[in-house]
Scaffold this motif. Structure first.
Motif, PDB file in Angstrom:
ATOM      1  N   ILE A 134       0.822  -1.225   0.000  1.00 24.12           N
ATOM      2  CA  ILE A 134       0.000   0.000   0.000  1.00 24.12           C
ATOM      3  C   ILE A 134       0.852   1.270   0.000  1.00 24.12           C
ATOM      4  CG2 ILE A 134      -1.901  -1.171   1.136  1.00 24.12           C
ATOM      5  CD1 ILE A 134      -1.131   0.247   3.732  1.00 24.12           C
ATOM      6  N   TRP A 135       2.116   1.177   0.399  1.00 29.48           N
ATOM      7  CA  TRP A 135       2.991   2.349   0.403  1.00 29.48           C
ATOM      8  C   TRP A 135       3.971   2.359  -0.763  1.00 29.48           C
ATOM      9  CZ3 TRP A 135       4.446   1.946   6.310  1.00 29.48           C
ATOM     10  CH2 TRP A 135       3.360   2.378   7.072  1.00 29.48           C
ATOM     11  N   SER A 136       3.799   1.456  -1.712  1.00 27.32           N
ATOM     12  CA  SER A 136       4.815   1.268  -2.754  1.00 27.32           C
ATOM     13  C   SER A 136       4.956   2.446  -3.710  1.00 27.32           C
ATOM     14  CB  SER A 136       4.505  -0.004  -3.555  1.00 27.32           C
ATOM     15  OG  SER A 136       3.232   0.084  -4.157  1.00 27.32           O
ATOM     16  N   VAL A 137       3.901   3.253  -3.880  1.00 32.11           N
ATOM     17  CA  VAL A 137       3.989   4.365  -4.825  1.00 32.11           C
ATOM     18  C   VAL A 137       4.118   5.709  -4.108  1.00 32.11           C
ATOM     19  CG1 VAL A 137       2.771   3.124  -6.656  1.00 32.11           C
ATOM     20  CG2 VAL A 137       1.464   4.507  -5.043  1.00 32.11           C
ATOM     21  N   GLY A 138       4.573   5.669  -2.869  1.00 27.35           N
ATOM     22  CA  GLY A 138       4.760   6.920  -2.127  1.00 27.35           C
ATOM     23  C   GLY A 138       5.894   7.761  -2.663  1.00 27.35           C
ATOM     24  N   ALA A 139       7.006   7.125  -3.059  1.00 24.30           N
ATOM     25  CA  ALA A 139       8.152   7.889  -3.570  1.00 24.30           C
ATOM     26  C   ALA A 139       7.801   8.667  -4.840  1.00 24.30           C
ATOM     27  CB  ALA A 139       9.343   6.956  -3.806  1.00 24.30           C
ATOM     28  N   PRO A 140       7.131   8.051  -5.836  1.00 21.27           N
ATOM     29  CA  PRO A 140       6.725   8.848  -6.998  1.00 21.27           C
ATOM     30  C   PRO A 140       5.808  10.010  -6.644  1.00 21.27           C
ATOM     31  CG  PRO A 140       6.593   6.514  -7.508  1.00 21.27           C
ATOM     32  CD  PRO A 140       6.861   6.621  -6.033  1.00 21.27           C
ATOM     33  N   ALA A 141       4.961   9.835  -5.619  1.00 18.50           N
ATOM     34  CA  ALA A 141       4.077  10.935  -5.206  1.00 18.50           C
ATOM     35  C   ALA A 141       4.896  12.115  -4.698  1.00 18.50           C
ATOM     36  CB  ALA A 141       3.103  10.451  -4.129  1.00 18.50           C
ATOM     37  N   ILE A 142       5.980  11.825  -3.974  1.00 18.32           N
ATOM     38  CA  ILE A 142       6.844  12.900  -3.464  1.00 18.32           C
ATOM     39  C   ILE A 142       7.483  13.657  -4.619  1.00 18.32           C
ATOM     40  CG2 ILE A 142       9.015  13.341  -2.242  1.00 18.32           C
ATOM     41  CD1 ILE A 142       8.248  11.105  -0.318  1.00 18.32           C
ATOM     42  N   VAL A 143       7.930  12.935  -5.637  1.00 12.75           N
ATOM     43  CA  VAL A 143       8.649  13.559  -6.756  1.00 12.75           C
ATOM     44  C   VAL A 143       7.699  14.264  -7.714  1.00 12.75           C
ATOM     45  CG1 VAL A 143      10.191  13.137  -8.718  1.00 12.75           C
ATOM     46  CG2 VAL A 143      10.480  11.824  -6.610  1.00 12.75           C
ATOM     47  N   ALA A 144       6.624  13.582  -8.095  1.00 11.45           N
ATOM     48  CA  ALA A 144       5.741  14.109  -9.137  1.00 11.45           C
ATOM     49  C   ALA A 144       4.723  15.107  -8.613  1.00 11.45           C
ATOM     50  CB  ALA A 144       5.015  12.956  -9.839  1.00 11.45           C
ATOM     51  N   GLU A 145       4.294  14.932  -7.361  1.00  9.30           N
ATOM     52  CA  GLU A 145       3.236  15.789  -6.821  1.00  9.30           C
ATOM     53  C   GLU A 145       3.720  16.707  -5.714  1.00  9.30           C
ATOM     54  OE1 GLU A 145      -0.479  12.687  -7.658  1.00  9.30           O
ATOM     55  OE2 GLU A 145       0.179  13.086  -5.603  1.00  9.30           O
ATOM     56  N   ARG A 146       4.995  16.534  -5.307  1.00  9.73           N
ATOM     57  CA  ARG A 146       5.587  17.370  -4.254  1.00  9.73           C
ATOM     58  C   ARG A 146       4.798  17.274  -2.943  1.00  9.73           C
ATOM     59  NH1 ARG A 146       9.388  17.249  -7.252  1.00  9.73           N
ATOM     60  NH2 ARG A 146      10.501  19.036  -8.137  1.00  9.73           N
ATOM     61  N   VAL A 147       4.210  16.098  -2.653  1.00  5.69           N
ATOM     62  CA  VAL A 147       3.539  15.935  -1.370  1.00  5.69           C
ATOM     63  C   VAL A 147       4.590  15.761  -0.286  1.00  5.69           C
ATOM     64  CG1 VAL A 147       1.529  14.883  -2.453  1.00  5.69           C
ATOM     65  CG2 VAL A 147       3.354  13.419  -1.610  1.00  5.69           C
ATOM     66  N   GLY A 148       4.197  15.969   0.961  1.00  9.06           N
ATOM     67  CA  GLY A 148       5.120  15.822   2.072  1.00  9.06           C
ATOM     68  C   GLY A 148       5.401  14.370   2.389  1.00  9.06           C
ATOM     69  N   VAL A 149       6.361  14.162   3.285  1.00 11.07           N
ATOM     70  CA  VAL A 149       6.782  12.805   3.636  1.00 11.07           C
ATOM     71  C   VAL A 149       5.615  11.989   4.184  1.00 11.07           C
ATOM     72  CG1 VAL A 149       8.275  11.442   5.141  1.00 11.07           C
ATOM     73  CG2 VAL A 149       9.151  13.522   4.058  1.00 11.07           C
ATOM     74  N   PHE A 150       4.915  12.517   5.168  1.00 11.30           N
ATOM     75  CA  PHE A 150       3.819  11.771   5.790  1.00 11.30           C
ATOM     76  C   PHE A 150       2.600  11.693   4.877  1.00 11.30           C
ATOM     77  CE2 PHE A 150       6.369  13.344   9.384  1.00 11.30           C
ATOM     78  CZ  PHE A 150       6.644  12.133  10.007  1.00 11.30           C
ATOM     79  N   ASP A 151       2.364  12.757   4.100  1.00 10.01           N
ATOM     80  CA  ASP A 151       1.243  12.722   3.158  1.00 10.01           C
ATOM     81  C   ASP A 151       1.457  11.667   2.079  1.00 10.01           C
ATOM     82  OD1 ASP A 151      -0.058  14.743   4.482  1.00 10.01           O
ATOM     83  OD2 ASP A 151       0.750  16.342   3.212  1.00 10.01           O
ATOM     84  N   ALA A 152       2.721  11.347   1.779  1.00 10.87           N
ATOM     85  CA  ALA A 152       3.009  10.371   0.730  1.00 10.87           C
ATOM     86  C   ALA A 152       2.469   8.989   1.086  1.00 10.87           C
ATOM     87  CB  ALA A 152       4.518  10.297   0.484  1.00 10.87           C
ATOM     88  N   PHE A 153       2.475   8.649   2.374  1.00 10.49           N
ATOM     89  CA  PHE A 153       1.943   7.350   2.781  1.00 10.49           C
ATOM     90  C   PHE A 153       0.436   7.271   2.506  1.00 10.49           C
ATOM     91  CE2 PHE A 153       5.795   7.741   5.366  1.00 10.49           C
ATOM     92  CZ  PHE A 153       6.372   6.495   5.188  1.00 10.49           C
ATOM     93  N   GLY A 154      -0.280   8.323   2.873  1.00  5.88           N
ATOM     94  CA  GLY A 154      -1.716   8.342   2.619  1.00  5.88           C
ATOM     95  C   GLY A 154      -2.036   8.420   1.147  1.00  5.88           C
TER      96      GLY A 154
END
Length: 253
Positions: A134-154
């Protein structure tokens, strides 16, 4: 700024793997060349720090390795985002520059991700695998969407929802491919000698480094990630008053 997703499509393990290796083949030289440069340079720097000894230098060497890995992951995410229209528009230096601001969030995300998944795997295997999925696509969210570290998990959890088994299956297939490549190169190098084993390990790392990052990025974008829009309300404007009517001049005598 809020990330919004288009309606999800059902992922397919086969389609994701095919797209992953299609991008890998088309962008082979940039991916492998960048991996060699990043990981060789990082390896040399970290090796020199470790050879010097001392707790502080060991910690610094670890930080250097984490930074290098984070930079390369960010590079791959931006490359996948760039080539989804059928061609690569950005240069390698542009891709690295675009990924650079995400280094620290990626490091923090990776540390928290690794600790949580490791605890889940050690204590009870199934929760660790669930978190991995469920957390596997958190890193792309950080790079592509500039979400924060904790927001990336959600954000990752929301994107994966409804496609968990497919995401897990894709991760397993990619892991098996990476392991198989390492085994084949190891078998080839072992009869030659220790030097060949070291070289095979370096080649294996360079060849396999992009695969997992590409697969995760492909899933992220196919699940609707990467679409960001401004949701802030436009400032209210006061309507201009209607033009006043000028009374006609009095008639002349």
């Amino acid at each position: 700024m809020e990330a919004t997703s288009a309606p999800q499509r059902r992922l397919s393990v086969g389609d994701t793997i095919n797209e992953t290796f299609s991008i890998y083949g088309q962008q082979f030289l940039p991916l492998i060349g960048s991996a060699i440069v990043v990981f060789v340079v990082i390896g040399i720097i970290a090796g020199l720090l470790l050879a010097a000894g001392g707790v502080i230098l060991v910690l610094l060497a670890t930080a250097v390795r984490l930074a290098g890995q984070a930079l390369y992951v960010g590079f791959v995410v931006k490359l996948v985002e760039d080539v989804r229209d059928g061609r690569r528009d950005l240069s390698i230096s542009d891709l690295f520059s675009a990924a650079a601001p995400s280094i620290i969030p990626l490091i923090l995300f990776g540390i928290l991700f690794g600790i949580a998944v490791a605890i889940g795997l050690i204590l009870i295997i199934v929760p660790g695998l669930i978190l991995l999925t469920i957390w596997s696509v958190g890193a792309p969210a950080i790079v592509a969407e500039r979400v924060g570290v904790f927001d990336a998990f959600g954000r990752s959890r929301n994107l994966v929802r409804g496609n968990g088994w497919t995401v897990f299956g894709t991760l397993v297939v990619v892991l098996l491919i990476v392991i198989a490549i390492g085994i084949v190169l190891g078998v080839i190098a072992t009869p030659i000698g220790n030097g060949a084993i070291v070289i095979a390990s370096i080649i294996s790392s360079a060849i396999t480094a992009p695969i997992f990052a590409i697969a995760v990025s492909v899933m992220f974008f196919d699940l609707g990630g990467g679409r960001v829009e401004q949701t802030a309300a436009a400032p209210a404007t006061t309507p201009a008053p209607p033009p006043s009517e000028t009374p006609p001049p009095p008639p002349s005598a």
